[in-house]
Write a protein that holds these residues in place. Structure first.
Motif, PDB file in Angstrom:
ATOM      1  N   ALA A  23       0.827  -1.206   0.000  1.00  0.00           N
ATOM      2  CA  ALA A  23       0.000   0.000   0.000  1.00  0.00           C
ATOM      3  C   ALA A  23       0.863   1.259   0.000  1.00  0.00           C
ATOM      4  O   ALA A  23       0.548   2.242  -0.694  1.00  0.00           O
ATOM      5  N   CYS A  24       1.953   1.243   0.751  1.00  0.00           N
ATOM      6  CA  CYS A  24       2.874   2.390   0.741  1.00  0.00           C
ATOM      7  C   CYS A  24       3.513   2.569  -0.627  1.00  0.00           C
ATOM      8  O   CYS A  24       3.677   3.704  -1.099  1.00  0.00           O
ATOM      9  N   VAL A  26       2.209   1.764  -3.517  1.00  0.00           N
ATOM     10  CA  VAL A  26       1.201   2.301  -4.426  1.00  0.00           C
ATOM     11  C   VAL A  26       0.987   3.785  -4.166  1.00  0.00           C
ATOM     12  O   VAL A  26       0.871   4.580  -5.113  1.00  0.00           O
ATOM     13  N   CYS A  27       0.966   4.186  -2.904  1.00  0.00           N
ATOM     14  CA  CYS A  27       0.794   5.603  -2.581  1.00  0.00           C
ATOM     15  C   CYS A  27       1.947   6.441  -3.118  1.00  0.00           C
ATOM     16  O   CYS A  27       1.730   7.516  -3.691  1.00  0.00           O
ATOM     17  N   VAL A  28       3.170   5.977  -2.942  1.00  0.00           N
ATOM     18  CA  VAL A  28       4.333   6.710  -3.446  1.00  0.00           C
ATOM     19  C   VAL A  28       4.305   6.767  -4.967  1.00  0.00           C
ATOM     20  O   VAL A  28       4.590   7.805  -5.573  1.00  0.00           O
ATOM     21  N   TRP A  29       3.924   5.662  -5.604  1.00  0.00           N
ATOM     22  CA  TRP A  29       3.821   5.642  -7.057  1.00  0.00           C
ATOM     23  C   TRP A  29       2.779   6.639  -7.557  1.00  0.00           C
ATOM     24  O   TRP A  29       3.003   7.359  -8.532  1.00  0.00           O
ATOM     25  N   LEU A  30       1.631   6.710  -6.861  1.00  0.00           N
ATOM     26  CA  LEU A  30       0.590   7.646  -7.266  1.00  0.00           C
ATOM     27  C   LEU A  30       1.015   9.093  -7.075  1.00  0.00           C
ATOM     28  O   LEU A  30       0.707   9.959  -7.903  1.00  0.00           O
ATOM     29  N   VAL A  31       1.727   9.377  -5.989  1.00  0.00           N
ATOM     30  CA  VAL A  31       2.214  10.736  -5.760  1.00  0.00           C
ATOM     31  C   VAL A  31       3.222  11.123  -6.829  1.00  0.00           C
ATOM     32  O   VAL A  31       3.178  12.233  -7.376  1.00  0.00           O
ATOM     33  N   CYS A  32       4.138  10.221  -7.148  1.00  0.00           N
ATOM     34  CA  CYS A  32       5.124  10.503  -8.190  1.00  0.00           C
ATOM     35  C   CYS A  32       4.450  10.686  -9.550  1.00  0.00           C
ATOM     36  O   CYS A  32       4.840  11.548 -10.327  1.00  0.00           O
ATOM     37  N   ALA A  47      10.224   3.399   0.808  1.00  0.00           N
ATOM     38  CA  ALA A  47       8.802   3.450   1.147  1.00  0.00           C
ATOM     39  C   ALA A  47       8.289   2.080   1.569  1.00  0.00           C
ATOM     40  O   ALA A  47       7.521   1.966   2.533  1.00  0.00           O
ATOM     41  N   GLY A  51       6.884   1.190   5.327  1.00  0.00           N
ATOM     42  CA  GLY A  51       5.549   0.632   5.521  1.00  0.00           C
ATOM     43  C   GLY A  51       5.587  -0.698   6.246  1.00  0.00           C
ATOM     44  O   GLY A  51       4.765  -0.962   7.131  1.00  0.00           O
TER      45      GLY A  51
END
Length: 69
Positions: A23-24, A26-32, A47, A51
């Motif tokens: 999940a961490c 995916v969140c970092v990927w989405l922010v990038c 990341a 997590g």
């Protein structure tokens, strides 16, 4: 077979921790992706490790909390 049941909490804890690490990631990927920057490997590994470590700490803290009767 008894040792398998005694270690069931370990497998559940590892599974939860790996899901938190994913999940961490995916969140970092989405922010990038939202900012238009490339996701570097070092940041992705950091990341995931953060997590995983956070999930392990939370599981250990919850394991010490007594269950209300």
């Amino acid at each position: 077979m008894r040792w398998f049941y005694e270690l069931a909490w370990l497998w559940k804890g590892l599974g939860i921790s790996l899901l938190a690490a994913a999940a961490c990631m995916v969140c970092v990927w989405l922010v990038c992706r939202a900012t238009g920057k490339r996701l570097r490997t070092g940041i992705a590994v950091l990341a995931a490790a953060a997590g995983f470590a956070a999930a392990v700490v939370v599981i250990l803290l919850l394991a010490q909390t007594p269950t209300p009767i």
